[in-house]
Design a protein around this motif. Structure first.
Motif, PDB file in Angstrom:
ATOM      1  N   GLY A 172       0.768  -1.330   0.176  1.00 43.56           N
ATOM      2  CA  GLY A 172       0.152  -0.146   0.083  1.00 43.56           C
ATOM      3  C   GLY A 172       0.818   1.340  -0.030  1.00 43.56           C
ATOM      4  N   ALA A 173       2.151   1.172   0.077  1.00 42.24           N
ATOM      5  CA  ALA A 173       2.999   2.361  -0.167  1.00 42.24           C
ATOM      6  C   ALA A 173       2.932   3.159  -1.435  1.00 42.24           C
ATOM      7  CB  ALA A 173       4.419   2.186   0.007  1.00 42.24           C
ATOM      8  N   THR A 174       2.384   2.428  -2.490  1.00 41.30           N
ATOM      9  CA  THR A 174       1.857   2.877  -3.648  1.00 41.30           C
ATOM     10  C   THR A 174       0.659   2.512  -4.259  1.00 41.30           C
ATOM     11  OG1 THR A 174       2.556   3.715  -6.091  1.00 41.30           O
ATOM     12  CG2 THR A 174       3.182   1.466  -5.380  1.00 41.30           C
ATOM     13  N   THR A 175      -0.100   3.034  -4.966  1.00 45.63           N
ATOM     14  CA  THR A 175      -1.205   2.279  -5.337  1.00 45.63           C
ATOM     15  C   THR A 175      -1.155   1.618  -6.848  1.00 45.63           C
ATOM     16  OG1 THR A 175      -1.852   4.356  -6.752  1.00 45.63           O
ATOM     17  CG2 THR A 175      -2.768   4.414  -4.631  1.00 45.63           C
ATOM     18  N   TRP A 176      -2.040   0.775  -7.073  1.00 43.99           N
ATOM     19  CA  TRP A 176      -1.883   0.017  -8.497  1.00 43.99           C
ATOM     20  C   TRP A 176      -1.851   0.952  -9.728  1.00 43.99           C
ATOM     21  CZ3 TRP A 176      -5.900  -0.188 -12.501  1.00 43.99           C
ATOM     22  CH2 TRP A 176      -5.654  -0.964 -13.552  1.00 43.99           C
ATOM     23  N   ALA A 177      -2.761   2.088  -9.799  1.00 50.98           N
ATOM     24  CA  ALA A 177      -2.599   3.196 -10.733  1.00 50.98           C
ATOM     25  C   ALA A 177      -1.327   3.727 -10.842  1.00 50.98           C
ATOM     26  CB  ALA A 177      -3.899   3.986 -10.435  1.00 50.98           C
ATOM     27  N   GLY A 178      -0.787   4.204  -9.550  1.00 57.14           N
ATOM     28  CA  GLY A 178       0.629   4.885  -9.330  1.00 57.14           C
ATOM     29  C   GLY A 178       1.696   3.899  -9.999  1.00 57.14           C
ATOM     30  N   TRP A 179       1.534   2.485  -9.623  1.00 56.92           N
ATOM     31  CA  TRP A 179       2.215   1.612 -10.292  1.00 56.92           C
ATOM     32  C   TRP A 179       2.574   1.672 -11.750  1.00 56.92           C
ATOM     33  CZ3 TRP A 179       2.770  -2.709 -13.250  1.00 56.92           C
ATOM     34  CH2 TRP A 179       3.880  -3.384 -13.351  1.00 56.92           C
ATOM     35  N   CYS A 180       1.185   1.588 -12.350  1.00 57.65           N
ATOM     36  CA  CYS A 180       1.064   1.643 -13.531  1.00 57.65           C
ATOM     37  C   CYS A 180       1.843   2.803 -14.433  1.00 57.65           C
ATOM     38  CB  CYS A 180      -0.256   1.514 -14.027  1.00 57.65           C
ATOM     39  SG  CYS A 180      -0.891  -0.321 -13.671  1.00 57.65           S
ATOM     40  N   ALA A 181       1.495   3.981 -13.789  1.00 53.55           N
ATOM     41  CA  ALA A 181       1.900   5.385 -14.106  1.00 53.55           C
ATOM     42  C   ALA A 181       3.594   5.502 -14.269  1.00 53.55           C
ATOM     43  CB  ALA A 181       1.228   6.314 -13.430  1.00 53.55           C
ATOM     44  N   ALA A 182       4.034   4.918 -13.223  1.00 50.16           N
ATOM     45  CA  ALA A 182       5.375   4.985 -12.772  1.00 50.16           C
ATOM     46  C   ALA A 182       6.333   3.741 -13.830  1.00 50.16           C
ATOM     47  CB  ALA A 182       5.867   4.683 -11.228  1.00 50.16           C
TER      48      ALA A 182
END
Length: 264
Positions: free
Chosen positions: A250-260
């Motif tokens: 939960g340190a990052t979101t799934w959407a955030g992982w995809c964007a990064a």
């Protein structure tokens, strides 16, 4: 023992609505890997656990032995890292040791004994993890379908006195329908379709019996999966594993992982 797993993954798209970018029935990946397991008896009891780890690689659809490191999403045109199925651990139990079979009904098909397990999987990750993964309502809904079979001669050889040597020669047919896997970065809410997995599995006596190319990949990049767990503990599935390892719990979101991680 080890259950070696080998199969394919297909796009299952209602109305062929994503064609020509992705067509219904298109083979997207091969899958190659295994589940490595042991039985664990709780000291001073008659309670057993099945303890296992599972590592399955997404491989080239034209070459099962070529492990994919990245995948180009044909919908958004971006390339993402491929994350294998890497579940540490997959545990079941405790089960009470009994002298009789207590599983699902058995069928006799020619010279084989067959039993089936069909599992409608539902998990509300939006509630349990606080991560919706682009799933409808944050709910993962899938169907797992297994057929297990063993030759009657194998059964007969194991019903005498004493403990038989080696793993029972068991064969498994496995199919799964499920949402897009997380590394594909396709939101179920936005992109109609799902994945169909179709694979077979067979028992091996030990890790040493796995093909050298597959052992080399594991030892180079996933050495934890050379052995089963030593004691009971929490279980993972493909989605909670992605949440724990790729999203840092939960340190990052799934959407955030995809964007990064998606690159043009």
């Amino acid at each position: 023992m080890v259950f070696r797993i080998s199969g394919s993954v297909y796009a299952n798209i209602e109305g062929n609505s994503l064609d020509p970018a992705m067509r219904h029935g298109q083979k997207l990946f091969n899958i190659e890997g295994y589940n490595i397991r042991r039985l664990y008896r709780v000291p001073d009891t008659n309670q057993l656990y099945q303890l296992s780890r599972e590592i399955v690689f997404y491989t080239d659809p034209a070459d099962p032995r070529r492990v994919l490191r990245e995948w180009k999403n044909p919908i958004d045109g971006k390339t993402y890292p491929v994350v294998p199925i890497n579940n540490d651990a997959v545990n079941f139990g405790p089960f009470t040791i009994t002298s009789s079979f207590a599983g699902p009904p058995l069928q006799q098909l020619h010279d084989e004994t067959v039993w089936t397990s069909d599992i409608p999987v539902r998990a509300n990750f939006g509630t349990t993890l606080g991560e919706r993964f682009g799933l409808t309502g944050g709910v993962y809904a899938a169907q797992e379908m297994f057929d297990f079979s063993v030759d009657d001669r194998e059964v007969a050889a194991r019903t005498g006195a004493g403990v038989p040597f080696g793993a029972m020669k068991t064969k498994i047919s496995w199919a799964r329908t499920s949402p897009w896997t997380p590394f594909m970065c396709l939101a179920e809410t936005d992109v109609r379709g799902q994945l169909t997995y179709h694979a077979r599995s067979w028992s091996l006596g030990s890790y040493a019996d796995i093909e050298p190319w597959l052992r080399a990949e594991v030892e180079a990049n996933h050495p934890l999966y050379t052995a089963a767990p030593g004691a009971p503990g929490p279980s993972e599935n493909s989605w909670t594993s992605f949440y724990n390892k790729q999203l840092g719990k939960g340190a990052t979101t799934w959407a955030g992982w995809c964007a990064a991680n998606g690159r043009p």
